[in-house]
Design a protein around this motif. Structure first.
Motif, short mmCIF file in Angstrom:
data_model
loop_
_atom_site.label_atom_id
_atom_site.label_comp_id
_atom_site.label_asym_id
_atom_site.label_seq_id
_atom_site.Cartn_x
_atom_site.Cartn_y
_atom_site.Cartn_z
N ASP A 2 0.74 -1.07 -0.08
CA ASP A 2 -0.09 -0.16 -0.15
C ASP A 2 0.93 1.22 -0.18
OD1 ASP A 2 -2.06 -1.77 0.39
OD2 ASP A 2 -3.04 -0.84 2.16
N THR A 4 0.43 5.53 0.90
CA THR A 4 -0.65 6.39 1.50
C THR A 4 0.35 7.94 1.42
OG1 THR A 4 -1.82 4.76 2.46
CG2 THR A 4 -1.88 7.29 3.28
N GLU A 6 -0.35 11.29 3.22
CA GLU A 6 -1.28 12.11 3.93
C GLU A 6 -0.67 13.67 4.02
OE1 GLU A 6 -2.65 9.75 7.71
OE2 GLU A 6 -0.98 8.76 7.10
N SER A 27 -2.89 14.10 -0.66
CA SER A 27 -3.17 12.94 0.15
C SER A 27 -3.94 12.37 -0.90
CB SER A 27 -4.34 13.48 1.33
OG SER A 27 -3.82 14.17 2.09
N HIS A 29 -4.55 7.27 -1.66
CA HIS A 29 -4.27 6.01 -1.18
C HIS A 29 -4.16 5.06 -2.30
CE1 HIS A 29 -3.96 2.35 1.10
NE2 HIS A 29 -4.84 1.91 0.82
N PRO A 31 -4.10 1.25 -2.98
CA PRO A 31 -4.16 -0.13 -2.53
C PRO A 31 -3.03 -0.94 -3.16
CG PRO A 31 -6.33 0.39 -3.03
CD PRO A 31 -5.37 1.61 -3.68
N THR A 65 3.64 6.89 3.56
CA THR A 65 3.60 5.55 4.19
C THR A 65 3.70 4.50 3.03
OG1 THR A 65 2.32 6.13 6.13
CG2 THR A 65 2.65 3.88 5.72
N GLN A 70 7.59 4.58 6.71
CA GLN A 70 6.83 5.76 6.88
C GLN A 70 8.08 6.84 7.21
OE1 GLN A 70 4.83 7.34 11.02
NE2 GLN A 70 3.39 6.49 9.60
#
Length: 291
Positions: A2, A4, A6, A27, A29, A31, A65, A70
């Motif tokens: 994944d 991401t 943010e 932002s 995401h 998958p 991430t 991270q």
């Protein structure tokens, strides 16, 4: 893996008179296993975005991430080298990064640098070269004796030899003729499906985005402008025109066909052959329903 972002921002030459915000509160995401196209004109932030994916740069604000890794402004992960082994990046003109004396050594350089054993490297090369279309006799030759297309395949094989979980493609067909572009993109798509990769394609080609991606993110001036399925986003001509982009050629054709004949053929990522069949049925007097 994944991916991401943010509230990610990135400022070049921060705290200087030349500061420039390349990414602004971004932002989204992705998958694991997705094929995502990142689209935008020059200066939209695409290249800055992908440099975050393997920690080449860290966000000025926000959090990136990737799987269990991270990245923040404060620090990069201690195991950043491991992250970079899992994120393979194919830059524009990757053949410019070749430097070893043989094709085999160039493909092996990356995994060897990350501590992969000789036996495992040899096995990976044996598996990868047929996938990227490199004939085995070329392995002992200098990469600089090959054609431009073959050199690009060698460079791509070097990235794939790392066995990445994430594959980042930065305009991977730049400089290729139409046939070469199609061959390379089909190769990437087959690898994506076979290995279950998370693939991020940075492209100017609306055709590639609508053909291969299952999700599209449009950037403009460092911000997310639109996001969604290709058939939803890449059919919005007025919105795309506002950021100097246009719809794919198939969508343009179906719009012209509708204007001329008064028949709407909804676009749902049909192939050229499927669109031609639908048009032929109409022109022969058949009714176009649920195409």
């Amino acid at each position: 893996m994944d991916i991401t972002f943010e509230n990610v921002s990135y400022i070049y030459q921060e705290d200087s008179p030349f500061a420039h915000k390349a990414i602004d509160d971004l932002s989204f995401h992705i998958p694991s296993g997705s094929f995502v196209a990142i689209i935008g004109h020059t200066g939209s932030g695409k290249s800055t975005l992908i440099q975050h994916l393997n920690g080449l740069i860290l966000p000025s604000a926000g959090t990136v991430t990737i799987g269990d890794y991270q990245l923040t402004h404060e620090e990069k992960p201690k195991n950043i080298k491991q992250l970079r082994s899992k994120v393979g990046v194919v830059f524009q003109y990757p053949e410019h990064q070749l430097f070893e004396e043989t094709v085999e050594k160039d493909i092996a350089f990356g995994p060897k640098n990350f501590g992969v054993s000789e036996a495992e490297v040899s096995q990976r090369i044996k598996e990868i070269v047929p996938e990227v279309g490199i004939p085995e006799p070329l392995l002992k030759r200098s990469p600089f004796d090959l054609s431009g297309g073959q050199m690009r395949r060698v460079a791509i094989a070097g990235v794939l030899a790392m066995k990445p979980d994430v594959l980042v493609l930065d305009e991977p067909t730049a400089g290729l003729d139409p046939r070469g572009q199609k061959e390379i993109m089909n190769m990437f798509y087959q690898l994506h499906q076979r290995a279950g990769l998370s693939t991020v394609l940075v492209t100017h080609s609306m055709e590639d985005a609508v053909t291969y991606a299952d999700h599209v993110i449009i950037l403009n001036k460092g911000k997310k402008y639109m996001e969604g399925k290709p058939e939803d986003v890449l059919t919005r001509q007025t919105a795309l025109n506002r950021v100097q982009l246009d719809v794919p050629e198939a969508v343009q054709f179906l719009k012209r066909f509708s204007d001329r004949f008064g028949v709407v053929i909804p676009f749902h990522r049909q192939t050229t052959e499927e669109i031609a069949q639908a048009v032929a049925r109409h022109l022969k007097g058949g009714q176009v329903l649920n195409e």
